[in-house]
Design a protein around this motif. Structure first.
Motif, PDB file in Angstrom:
ATOM      1  N   PRO A 118      89.449  50.519  17.438  1.00  0.00           N
ATOM      2  CA  PRO A 118      89.999  49.431  18.247  1.00  0.00           C
ATOM      3  C   PRO A 118      90.872  49.947  19.379  1.00  0.00           C
ATOM      4  CG  PRO A 118      91.124  49.570  16.136  1.00  0.00           C
ATOM      5  CD  PRO A 118      89.969  50.521  16.067  1.00  0.00           C
ATOM      6  N   SER A 119      90.783  49.290  20.529  1.00  0.00           N
ATOM      7  CA  SER A 119      91.587  49.676  21.685  1.00  0.00           C
ATOM      8  C   SER A 119      92.927  48.961  21.660  1.00  0.00           C
ATOM      9  CB  SER A 119      90.845  49.328  22.978  1.00  0.00           C
ATOM     10  OG  SER A 119      91.653  49.561  24.109  1.00  0.00           O
ATOM     11  N   ASP A 120      93.964  49.636  22.154  1.00  0.00           N
ATOM     12  CA  ASP A 120      95.284  49.030  22.255  1.00  0.00           C
ATOM     13  C   ASP A 120      95.382  48.092  23.460  1.00  0.00           C
ATOM     14  OD1 ASP A 120      96.178  50.417  20.015  1.00  0.00           O
ATOM     15  OD2 ASP A 120      96.808  52.157  21.200  1.00  0.00           O
ATOM     16  N   ASP A 121      94.412  48.204  24.359  1.00  0.00           N
ATOM     17  CA  ASP A 121      94.398  47.378  25.561  1.00  0.00           C
ATOM     18  C   ASP A 121      93.770  46.023  25.237  1.00  0.00           C
ATOM     19  OD1 ASP A 121      94.104  46.178  28.031  1.00  0.00           O
ATOM     20  OD2 ASP A 121      93.348  47.978  29.030  1.00  0.00           O
ATOM     21  N   PRO A 122      94.518  44.922  25.330  1.00  0.00           N
ATOM     22  CA  PRO A 122      93.950  43.606  24.998  1.00  0.00           C
ATOM     23  C   PRO A 122      92.783  43.207  25.899  1.00  0.00           C
ATOM     24  CG  PRO A 122      96.109  43.381  26.044  1.00  0.00           C
ATOM     25  CD  PRO A 122      95.926  44.832  25.731  1.00  0.00           C
ATOM     26  N   ASP A 126      87.058  42.660  23.885  1.00  0.00           N
ATOM     27  CA  ASP A 126      85.663  42.194  23.848  1.00  0.00           C
ATOM     28  C   ASP A 126      84.721  43.107  24.616  1.00  0.00           C
ATOM     29  OD1 ASP A 126      86.393  39.973  22.329  1.00  0.00           O
ATOM     30  OD2 ASP A 126      86.851  38.784  24.114  1.00  0.00           O
ATOM     31  N   TYR A 127      85.158  44.342  24.880  1.00  0.00           N
ATOM     32  CA  TYR A 127      84.357  45.255  25.699  1.00  0.00           C
ATOM     33  C   TYR A 127      83.147  45.786  24.939  1.00  0.00           C
ATOM     34  CZ  TYR A 127      83.063  49.263  28.568  1.00  0.00           C
ATOM     35  OH  TYR A 127      82.358  50.164  29.334  1.00  0.00           O
ATOM     36  N   LEU A 128      82.007  45.819  25.618  1.00  0.00           N
ATOM     37  CA  LEU A 128      80.794  46.403  25.068  1.00  0.00           C
ATOM     38  C   LEU A 128      80.320  47.531  25.980  1.00  0.00           C
ATOM     39  CD1 LEU A 128      78.838  43.160  24.052  1.00  0.00           C
ATOM     40  CD2 LEU A 128      80.168  44.677  22.570  1.00  0.00           C
ATOM     41  N   PHE A 129      79.837  48.591  25.364  1.00  0.00           N
ATOM     42  CA  PHE A 129      79.394  49.780  26.095  1.00  0.00           C
ATOM     43  C   PHE A 129      77.883  49.711  26.285  1.00  0.00           C
ATOM     44  CE2 PHE A 129      78.440  54.516  25.807  1.00  0.00           C
ATOM     45  CZ  PHE A 129      78.720  54.742  27.140  1.00  0.00           C
ATOM     46  N   GLY A 140      66.982  60.441  41.988  1.00  0.00           N
ATOM     47  CA  GLY A 140      67.728  59.496  42.807  1.00  0.00           C
ATOM     48  C   GLY A 140      69.066  59.147  42.197  1.00  0.00           C
ATOM     49  N   SER A 141      69.088  58.996  40.881  1.00  0.00           N
ATOM     50  CA  SER A 141      70.351  58.752  40.180  1.00  0.00           C
ATOM     51  C   SER A 141      70.622  59.917  39.227  1.00  0.00           C
ATOM     52  CB  SER A 141      70.323  57.423  39.423  1.00  0.00           C
ATOM     53  OG  SER A 141      69.412  57.467  38.336  1.00  0.00           O
ATOM     54  N   TYR A 142      71.807  59.928  38.669  1.00  0.00           N
ATOM     55  CA  TYR A 142      72.233  61.024  37.802  1.00  0.00           C
ATOM     56  C   TYR A 142      71.298  61.165  36.611  1.00  0.00           C
ATOM     57  CZ  TYR A 142      75.275  63.708  34.671  1.00  0.00           C
ATOM     58  OH  TYR A 142      75.780  64.647  33.818  1.00  0.00           O
ATOM     59  N   GLY A 143      70.852  62.390  36.354  1.00  0.00           N
ATOM     60  CA  GLY A 143      69.876  62.641  35.301  1.00  0.00           C
ATOM     61  C   GLY A 143      70.353  62.306  33.908  1.00  0.00           C
ATOM     62  N   GLY A 144      71.664  62.305  33.697  1.00  0.00           N
ATOM     63  CA  GLY A 144      72.213  62.002  32.384  1.00  0.00           C
ATOM     64  C   GLY A 144      72.368  60.523  32.110  1.00  0.00           C
ATOM     65  N   GLY A 145      71.896  59.678  33.045  1.00  0.00           N
ATOM     66  CA  GLY A 145      71.981  58.238  32.840  1.00  0.00           C
ATOM     67  C   GLY A 145      73.231  57.640  33.465  1.00  0.00           C
ATOM     68  N   ARG A 146      73.298  56.334  33.411  1.00  0.00           N
ATOM     69  CA  ARG A 146      74.432  55.600  33.977  1.00  0.00           C
ATOM     70  C   ARG A 146      74.936  54.565  32.977  1.00  0.00           C
ATOM     71  NH1 ARG A 146      71.961  53.506  39.454  1.00  0.00           N
ATOM     72  NH2 ARG A 146      70.062  53.454  38.188  1.00  0.00           N
ATOM     73  N   PHE A 147      76.069  53.962  33.324  1.00  0.00           N
ATOM     74  CA  PHE A 147      76.711  53.000  32.437  1.00  0.00           C
ATOM     75  C   PHE A 147      76.884  51.655  33.155  1.00  0.00           C
ATOM     76  CE2 PHE A 147      79.362  56.756  30.571  1.00  0.00           C
ATOM     77  CZ  PHE A 147      78.226  57.261  29.949  1.00  0.00           C
ATOM     78  N   LEU A 148      76.964  50.600  32.342  1.00  0.00           N
ATOM     79  CA  LEU A 148      77.354  49.275  32.809  1.00  0.00           C
ATOM     80  C   LEU A 148      78.487  48.775  31.925  1.00  0.00           C
ATOM     81  CD1 LEU A 148      74.198  47.068  33.581  1.00  0.00           C
ATOM     82  CD2 LEU A 148      75.953  47.820  35.184  1.00  0.00           C
ATOM     83  N   ASP A 149      79.445  48.087  32.517  1.00  0.00           N
ATOM     84  CA  ASP A 149      80.485  47.428  31.734  1.00  0.00           C
ATOM     85  C   ASP A 149      79.996  46.043  31.337  1.00  0.00           C
ATOM     86  OD1 ASP A 149      82.247  49.541  31.918  1.00  0.00           O
ATOM     87  OD2 ASP A 149      83.175  48.779  33.753  1.00  0.00           O
TER      88      ASP A 149
END
Length: 201
Positions: A118-122, A126-129, A140-149
């Protein structure tokens, strides 16, 4: 006659209408904030060498077809697992749900994960990775993949805006440890949206 496109965006049980111009402005404001973080000494993650010559991140052109309204499917009772990273660090995540959507008539699915610590930041309660790779990864994009919030939706709709897809920190600086997107989150399309590979444009 000027044609105005209106997109309906759902947050919880409330439906908001946003024009294409408003959505594009929102994306451009997000990108400006990202560039500000990279160009500011107190917040940059760049190496000293890259920071000295940094001007701006390179992005794919804004394309609203990559802002998708996905069907969210909750997947309870999943077994937590250790997610591999670019180092020996193995944070524990659990699959929280699935996002089902289409791009260019291709049916796609992405898993969304939640950190079991659990994160201490309120604001992150509800954050999902959402890590992913696609056919631009290494081309074209980074070979290791990218993230979305993403955040836990109140209903069965979740908005995924790939125009805001960003690189893991280790794409810019090898001293960071970054999660490696699971194979099930490899999309069989080119996501020509979001940030491009750093220094290779």
């Amino acid at each position: 006659m000027r044609v105005v496109f209106i997109l309906f965006v759902c947050f919880g049980n409330v439906l908001f209408a946003q024009t294409a111009e408003e959505l594009t402005q929102e994306i451009n404001e997000y990108r400006a904030e990202e560039n500000k973080k990279f160009a500011t000494a107190e917040t940059t993650i760049l190496t000293k060498r890259d920071f000295r010559k940094f001007e701006a991140l390179d992005f794919f052109p804004v394309d609203l077809k990559y802002r998708v309204e996905a069907t969210f499917v909750r997947t309870p009772d999943e077994i937590p697992f250790l997610m591999p990273t670019t180092t020996e660090r193995t944070p524990e995540y659990v699959k929280y749900g699935e996002a089902h959507f289409k791009i260019d008539s291709v049916k796609l699915k992405l898993n969304l994960y939640q950190n079991t610590a659990p994160s201490d930041d309120p604001e992150l309660k509800d954050y999902l990775f959402l890590p992913f790779t696609d056919w631009t990864s290494g081309d074209g994009s980074y070979g290791g993949g990218r993230f979305l919030d993403a955040y836990i939706p109140e209903g069965d709709i979740i908005i995924l805006d790939f125009n805001k897809a960003y690189n893991p920190y280790c794409a810019y600086n090898h001293r960071y440890s970054c999660p490696i997107p699971p194979k099930e989150n490899d999309l069989s399309v080119r996501i020509e949206a979001g940030v491009k590979d750093f220094g290779k444009h």
